[in-house]
Design an enzyme around this catalytic site. Structure first.
Site, short mmCIF file in Angstrom:
data_model
loop_
_atom_site.label_atom_id
_atom_site.label_comp_id
_atom_site.label_asym_id
_atom_site.label_seq_id
_atom_site.Cartn_x
_atom_site.Cartn_y
_atom_site.Cartn_z
CG HIS A 162 -0.31 -0.28 2.56
ND1 HIS A 162 -0.34 -1.32 3.35
CD2 HIS A 162 0.43 0.83 3.29
CE1 HIS A 162 0.26 -0.94 4.35
NE2 HIS A 162 0.81 0.04 4.32
CD GLU A 205 -4.77 -9.49 -15.71
OE1 GLU A 205 -4.51 -8.75 -15.05
OE2 GLU A 205 -6.20 -9.72 -15.73
CG ASP A 214 -2.58 -10.30 -11.97
OD1 ASP A 214 -2.23 -10.87 -10.75
OD2 ASP A 214 -3.64 -9.55 -11.99
CB CYS A 262 -3.59 -1.34 -18.44
SG CYS A 262 -4.13 -2.96 -18.23
#
Ligand code: PEP
Ligand code: MG
Length: 450
Positions: free
Chosen positions: A60, A292, A316, A363
């Site tokens: 985070h 991904e 991913d 992305c």
């Protein structure tokens, strides 16, 4: 919860709440990790940069720092030995903290910081390489409220709208009406521009109670993304209905966007056929898939014979290529999209896009790393999508190289054995083009070696 607990304990003991120190002058903040509230509330006039000894690139702290455009390097275990008052250079582009810098190193770092500041205030132009080759610069959004800021920073559209972020706290599937309101707001914010909406990507790091109700030992390898939607097809159909209605309503009002819709976590050609045909049932004009999973990168030629476009999710794709959980600090070193194995897969998709005459966007977070953005274009990416705060840096860096130079830089990175050498090889290939950005990159490479 840890953060809240520490605050309650401090209050009960009559002590000030734990938080960021205030030495009364600008400083580099070094911490084990930061609580989300601390990162969100950092005073950007005082905190010049952030260094943490723990956490990985998708922690985070890293995500919030990126959103606020704070210079940050995470997971630097050695930083625990830094003393108050020491001078350091925090080089986020190279991912290093230089201790005891010489005057010359400090002067070079200042020049680079100044160049970055001037990139941020440079005129906003459409994304392009030095030779004019166009690379539209799009943004990743998780809600429609972020659209205005993105437009102000020069977003040429949306490359990834993460619809699951809208419903993370819902215990029930959203209604068509609830969704339509949000999608209309989003589309109306980008009249005439491309807006790529991803249908719900539920599971693993973003479980949605109404889609993922079974316990799984390895949720990242479980019933997630398109697999979960397929198991609850009515939810997918409702989402497509809401998107088609929002598209029709905004077009009727004269402020429609160019809506593209894509499915997450597609692993097979059959899944591509399933999603594109169901999307077309609802009148979605442009239906594509995210790449991904390594299997879909390896079969991208066949996938792109079916889908209208592909968008590579490097977060991913890196996790699955390197078999390293993207949320786990202990394997964070593997989660590096510069790894040549990941770059090879990107090249597969780029080549498949060229062969089929289909667009290939990026992305994942990789598109926000300016030098890697150049490499990705060299590998065949036709658009890049990133956090709005990354647009200025990427725009300025692309302008330093021609498409041919980007291809040569990408070749150099592909030839390396690991992520660190790929980064260094790209920097020295860039240096041989002798643009100002390349000189900065070469200097950085020398500093990293030292
Ligand atoms: C990705 O995996 O790179 C991606 C863009 O999707 P998310 O980060 O939402 O999983
Ligand atoms: Mg993803």
């Amino acid at each position: 919860l840890d953060d809240v607990a520490q605050r309650v304990i401090a209050r009960l003991r009559g002590l000030p709440a734990p938080g960021v120190p205030d030495p009364g002058h600008p400083f580099v903040l070094v911490a084990k990790d930061l609580a989300p509230a601390d990162t969100a509330l950092l005073d950007l006039d005082k905190v010049l940069a952030l260094v943490t000894t723990e956490g990985g690139p998708t922690s985070h702290t890293a995500i919030l720092a990126r959103e606020k455009a704070i210079v940050a390097v995470v997971g630097v275990a050695d930083a625990a030995g830094l003393k108050d008052g020491e001078t350091v250079i925090v080089d986020a582009a190279a991912g290093v903290v230089v201790t005891q810098p010489t005057d010359e190193e400090l002067a070079r770092a200042k020049n680079r910081a100044d160049a970055r500041a001037s990139a941020a205030s440079a005129p906003i132009t459409p994304g392009a390489m030095k030779d004019g080759f166009e690379v539209p610069l799009l943004v990743n959004l998780g809600n429609a409220e972020g659209a205005a800021e993105a437009v102000a920073l020069g977003a040429e559209g949306v490359g990834l709208f993460r619809t699951e972020f809208l419903f993370l706290s819902s215990s029930q599937a959203p209604t068509v009406e609830q969704q339509r309101v949000v999608y209309e707001k989003l589309l109306a914010a980008f009249p005439g521009k491309k807006v790529v909406v991803r249908v719900l990507d539920a599971g693993a790091d973003k479980p949605l109670p109404f889609l993922n109700d079974a316990h799984e030992e390895n949720p990242a390898l479980g019933l997630r993304g398109l697999r979960a939607l397929r198991a609850s097809e009515d939810i997918l159909r409702e989402q497509l209905t809401a998107l088609a209605e929002a598209d029709a309503a905004t077009r009727a009002a004269g402020d429609g966007a160019d809506l593209w819709v894509m499915a997450p976590m597609v692993a097979t050609v059959e899944e591509t056929e399933y999603f594109t045909s169901i999307a077309r049932e609802y009148g979605i004009r442009t239906a594509g898939v995210m790449v991904e999973v390594p299997s879909s990168a390896l079969l991208a030629d066949r996938i792109l014979a079916v889908a209208d476009f592909a968008s590579i999710g490097t977060n991913d794709l890196t996790q699955y290529t390197m078999a390293a959980d993207r949320l786990l600090g202990s394997v964070a070193a593997f989660q590096d999209p510069w790894h040549p194995a990941v770059l090879r897969l990107v090249r597969e998709v780029g080549e498949a896009g060229r062969a089929n005459g289909k667009p290939v966007g990026i992305c994942g977070e990789a598109a926000a790393d300016p030098m890697l953005a150049v490499v990705l274009v060299g590998l065949g990416a036709t658009s890049l999508s990133m956090a709005p705060t990354a647009l200025a840096d990427v725009r300025a860096t692309l302008l330093q190289y021609t498409l041919g130079e980007a291809q040569a830089i990408a070749e150099a990175a592909l030839a390396a054995n690991d992520a660190a050498s790929a980064r260094a090889a790209a920097q020295s290939a860039a240096a041989s083009t002798s643009s100002p950005a390349a000189e900065a990159a070469a200097t950085r490479e020398k500093e990293t070696e030292q």
